[in-house]
Write a protein that holds these residues in place. Structure first.
Motif, PDB file in Angstrom:
ATOM      1  N   ALA A 157      -0.997  -8.668  10.003  1.00 41.88           N
ATOM      2  CA  ALA A 157      -1.389  -7.999  11.246  1.00 41.88           C
ATOM      3  C   ALA A 157      -2.853  -7.588  11.239  1.00 41.88           C
ATOM      4  CB  ALA A 157      -0.499  -6.783  11.498  1.00 41.88           C
ATOM      5  N   ALA A 158      -3.420  -7.381  10.070  1.00 43.58           N
ATOM      6  CA  ALA A 158      -4.823  -6.970   9.960  1.00 43.58           C
ATOM      7  C   ALA A 158      -5.623  -7.989   9.156  1.00 43.58           C
ATOM      8  CB  ALA A 158      -4.903  -5.584   9.319  1.00 43.58           C
ATOM      9  N   ALA A 159      -5.233  -9.255   9.267  1.00 46.44           N
ATOM     10  CA  ALA A 159      -5.852 -10.308   8.449  1.00 46.44           C
ATOM     11  C   ALA A 159      -7.357 -10.413   8.640  1.00 46.44           C
ATOM     12  CB  ALA A 159      -5.189 -11.649   8.747  1.00 46.44           C
ATOM     13  N   ASP A 160      -7.849 -10.072   9.819  1.00 52.52           N
ATOM     14  CA  ASP A 160      -9.288 -10.179  10.086  1.00 52.52           C
ATOM     15  C   ASP A 160     -10.094  -9.007   9.535  1.00 52.52           C
ATOM     16  OD1 ASP A 160      -8.802 -12.547  11.416  1.00 52.52           O
ATOM     17  OD2 ASP A 160      -8.719 -11.585  13.399  1.00 52.52           O
ATOM     18  N   ASP A 161      -9.417  -7.976   9.087  1.00 51.36           N
ATOM     19  CA  ASP A 161     -10.100  -6.764   8.616  1.00 51.36           C
ATOM     20  C   ASP A 161      -9.442  -6.296   7.313  1.00 51.36           C
ATOM     21  OD1 ASP A 161     -11.214  -4.251   8.159  1.00 51.36           O
ATOM     22  OD2 ASP A 161     -10.862  -3.531  10.205  1.00 51.36           O
ATOM     23  N   PRO A 162      -9.975  -6.707   6.164  1.00 48.75           N
ATOM     24  CA  PRO A 162      -9.306  -6.355   4.904  1.00 48.75           C
ATOM     25  C   PRO A 162      -9.201  -4.850   4.665  1.00 48.75           C
ATOM     26  CG  PRO A 162     -11.425  -7.408   4.492  1.00 48.75           C
ATOM     27  CD  PRO A 162     -11.169  -7.523   5.956  1.00 48.75           C
ATOM     28  N   ARG A 163     -10.142  -4.077   5.159  1.00 48.98           N
ATOM     29  CA  ARG A 163     -10.049  -2.610   4.990  1.00 48.98           C
ATOM     30  C   ARG A 163      -8.855  -2.067   5.775  1.00 48.98           C
ATOM     31  NH1 ARG A 163     -13.183   1.467   2.219  1.00 48.98           N
ATOM     32  NH2 ARG A 163     -12.075   3.329   2.794  1.00 48.98           N
ATOM     33  N   ALA A 164      -8.674  -2.566   6.999  1.00 54.35           N
ATOM     34  CA  ALA A 164      -7.515  -2.153   7.802  1.00 54.35           C
ATOM     35  C   ALA A 164      -6.218  -2.652   7.160  1.00 54.35           C
ATOM     36  CB  ALA A 164      -7.646  -2.665   9.228  1.00 54.35           C
ATOM     37  N   ALA A 165      -6.249  -3.850   6.595  1.00 60.47           N
ATOM     38  CA  ALA A 165      -5.058  -4.380   5.921  1.00 60.47           C
ATOM     39  C   ALA A 165      -4.695  -3.518   4.719  1.00 60.47           C
ATOM     40  CB  ALA A 165      -5.289  -5.830   5.502  1.00 60.47           C
ATOM     41  N   LEU A 166      -5.699  -3.116   3.950  1.00 57.70           N
ATOM     42  CA  LEU A 166      -5.440  -2.251   2.793  1.00 57.70           C
ATOM     43  C   LEU A 166      -4.850  -0.921   3.240  1.00 57.70           C
ATOM     44  CD1 LEU A 166      -5.645  -1.865  -0.268  1.00 57.70           C
ATOM     45  CD2 LEU A 166      -7.921  -0.878   0.121  1.00 57.70           C
ATOM     46  N   GLU A 167      -5.415  -0.339   4.281  1.00 57.87           N
ATOM     47  CA  GLU A 167      -4.881   0.922   4.783  1.00 57.87           C
ATOM     48  C   GLU A 167      -3.446   0.741   5.278  1.00 57.87           C
ATOM     49  OE1 GLU A 167      -5.534   4.239   8.256  1.00 57.87           O
ATOM     50  OE2 GLU A 167      -7.312   3.188   7.520  1.00 57.87           O
ATOM     51  N   ALA A 168      -3.165  -0.367   5.943  1.00 54.43           N
ATOM     52  CA  ALA A 168      -1.811  -0.623   6.433  1.00 54.43           C
ATOM     53  C   ALA A 168      -0.832  -0.769   5.267  1.00 54.43           C
ATOM     54  CB  ALA A 168      -1.797  -1.878   7.307  1.00 54.43           C
ATOM     55  N   LEU A 169      -1.244  -1.487   4.228  1.00 54.07           N
ATOM     56  CA  LEU A 169      -0.385  -1.618   3.041  1.00 54.07           C
ATOM     57  C   LEU A 169      -0.129  -0.252   2.411  1.00 54.07           C
ATOM     58  CD1 LEU A 169      -1.917  -4.828   1.428  1.00 54.07           C
ATOM     59  CD2 LEU A 169       0.431  -4.578   2.294  1.00 54.07           C
ATOM     60  N   LEU A 170      -1.184   0.528   2.267  1.00 54.39           N
ATOM     61  CA  LEU A 170      -1.028   1.868   1.688  1.00 54.39           C
ATOM     62  C   LEU A 170      -0.099   2.731   2.543  1.00 54.39           C
ATOM     63  CD1 LEU A 170      -4.649   2.483   0.456  1.00 54.39           C
ATOM     64  CD2 LEU A 170      -2.607   2.782  -0.955  1.00 54.39           C
ATOM     65  N   ARG A 171      -0.321   2.731   3.840  1.00 53.92           N
ATOM     66  CA  ARG A 171       0.525   3.548   4.723  1.00 53.92           C
ATOM     67  C   ARG A 171       1.992   3.121   4.632  1.00 53.92           C
ATOM     68  NH1 ARG A 171      -1.933   7.137   7.831  1.00 53.92           N
ATOM     69  NH2 ARG A 171      -4.166   6.923   8.227  1.00 53.92           N
ATOM     70  N   GLY A 172       2.224   1.826   4.561  1.00 49.22           N
ATOM     71  CA  GLY A 172       3.595   1.344   4.451  1.00 49.22           C
ATOM     72  C   GLY A 172       4.251   1.784   3.161  1.00 49.22           C
ATOM     73  N   VAL A 195      -5.559  -8.944  -0.542  1.00 48.89           N
ATOM     74  CA  VAL A 195      -6.330  -8.087   0.368  1.00 48.89           C
ATOM     75  C   VAL A 195      -7.467  -7.418  -0.398  1.00 48.89           C
ATOM     76  CG1 VAL A 195      -6.243  -5.972   1.752  1.00 48.89           C
ATOM     77  CG2 VAL A 195      -4.451  -7.722   2.001  1.00 48.89           C
ATOM     78  N   LEU A 196      -7.151  -6.895  -1.541  1.00 51.90           N
ATOM     79  CA  LEU A 196      -8.151  -6.191  -2.339  1.00 51.90           C
ATOM     80  C   LEU A 196      -9.264  -7.129  -2.797  1.00 51.90           C
ATOM     81  CD1 LEU A 196      -8.705  -3.348  -3.308  1.00 51.90           C
ATOM     82  CD2 LEU A 196      -7.308  -3.813  -5.321  1.00 51.90           C
ATOM     83  N   ALA A 197      -8.938  -8.374  -3.080  1.00 55.77           N
ATOM     84  CA  ALA A 197      -9.953  -9.353  -3.504  1.00 55.77           C
ATOM     85  C   ALA A 197     -10.987  -9.592  -2.414  1.00 55.77           C
ATOM     86  CB  ALA A 197      -9.281 -10.665  -3.891  1.00 55.77           C
ATOM     87  N   ARG A 198     -10.585  -9.459  -1.171  1.00 55.97           N
ATOM     88  CA  ARG A 198     -11.542  -9.622  -0.069  1.00 55.97           C
ATOM     89  C   ARG A 198     -12.487  -8.431  -0.002  1.00 55.97           C
ATOM     90  NH1 ARG A 198      -8.465 -10.619   5.059  1.00 55.97           N
ATOM     91  NH2 ARG A 198     -10.550 -11.001   5.892  1.00 55.97           N
ATOM     92  N   LEU A 199     -12.030  -7.275  -0.431  1.00 61.90           N
ATOM     93  CA  LEU A 199     -12.875  -6.078  -0.438  1.00 61.90           C
ATOM     94  C   LEU A 199     -13.702  -5.966  -1.712  1.00 61.90           C
ATOM     95  CD1 LEU A 199     -10.250  -3.587   0.984  1.00 61.90           C
ATOM     96  CD2 LEU A 199     -12.355  -4.322   2.130  1.00 61.90           C
ATOM     97  N   ARG A 200     -13.185  -6.522  -2.794  1.00 62.53           N
ATOM     98  CA  ARG A 200     -13.832  -6.429  -4.107  1.00 62.53           C
ATOM     99  C   ARG A 200     -13.993  -7.819  -4.720  1.00 62.53           C
ATOM    100  NH1 ARG A 200     -14.025  -1.498  -6.542  1.00 62.53           N
ATOM    101  NH2 ARG A 200     -15.749  -2.595  -7.500  1.00 62.53           N
ATOM    102  N   PRO A 201     -14.750  -8.718  -4.083  1.00 66.67           N
ATOM    103  CA  PRO A 201     -14.870 -10.090  -4.596  1.00 66.67           C
ATOM    104  C   PRO A 201     -15.553 -10.167  -5.966  1.00 66.67           C
ATOM    105  CG  PRO A 201     -16.416  -9.721  -2.798  1.00 66.67           C
ATOM    106  CD  PRO A 201     -15.527  -8.508  -2.873  1.00 66.67           C
TER     107      PRO A 201
END
Length: 191
Positions: free
Chosen positions: A77-92, A136-142
């Motif tokens: 759902a947040a594939a275009d924004d890895p920071r939003a994807a990380l937050e979504a994973l954390l919230r879940g 997801v994290l790899a996109r934020l921390r390449p």
């Protein structure tokens, strides 16, 4: 007690078993205890599960499948924004950890009582869930090796899954905010 259809009854049994196994341990709960917890006899549970081990396996497979599916959906759902994807994973995961602490306790203590074939399936599902986070994290921390990211994800799961022991003194909302902030900081920390 909610939906009394076959699926609803099965879910009711799994919830009651999670609470009992968390409180007294797998070996400390009889099939009769499980039956009483859902207002029936122990032998009546055999209509839903062939035995206590099968019930435990179903419980842990169910939660592993739910987490894996939720993780995939949140990341997509947040594939275009890895920071939003990380937050979504954390919230879940925070919602799961705060909402189902008995399942965390049962998994930590009782996975060894699950038959080997089902235990392998549970582990495979869990590895997939971890890898969703790692991607997801790899996109934020390449700049970080995958092994470092994987270790960080496992460490954060330890933090988040501590809720059966740590969530009592705060409101659910405050604990959720705290876990979200701590999880984010831990996953994005230099180290």
């Amino acid at each position: 007690m909610g939906d009394r259809g076959p699926g609803g009854r099965r879910a009711e049994i799994l919830r009651a078993a999670a609470e009992l196994f968390a409180a007294r341990g797998f070996h400390g709960v009889t099939i009769e205890d499980l039956g009483r917890a859902v207002g029936t006899t122990g032998p009546a549970l055999y209509r839903h599960f062939p035995g206590k081990e099968a019930l435990l396996a179903s419980m842990l497979l169910d939660v592993s499948e739910r987490l894996a599916a939720d993780g995939r959906a949140r990341a997509a759902a947040a594939a275009d924004d890895p920071r939003a994807a990380l937050e979504a994973l954390l919230r879940g995961h925070v919602a799961f950890a705060l909402g189902e602490p008995a399942l965390i306790t049962v998994h930590d203590r009782e996975l060894g009582n699950v038959p080997a074939a089902e235990r392998r399936r549970i582990r495979r599902l869990q590895r997939g869930y971890v890898e969703e986070w790692v991607a997801v994290l790899a996109r934020l921390r390449p700049d970080r090796p995958a092994a470092d990211l994987r270790a960080a994800v496992h460490a954060v799961f330890g933090l988040l899954n501590s809720t059966p022991h740590s969530a009592g003194g705060l409101s659910t909302d405050r604990m959720a905010d705290l876990l979200l902030a701590m999880g984010t900081a831990a996953l994005l920390a230099d180290g």
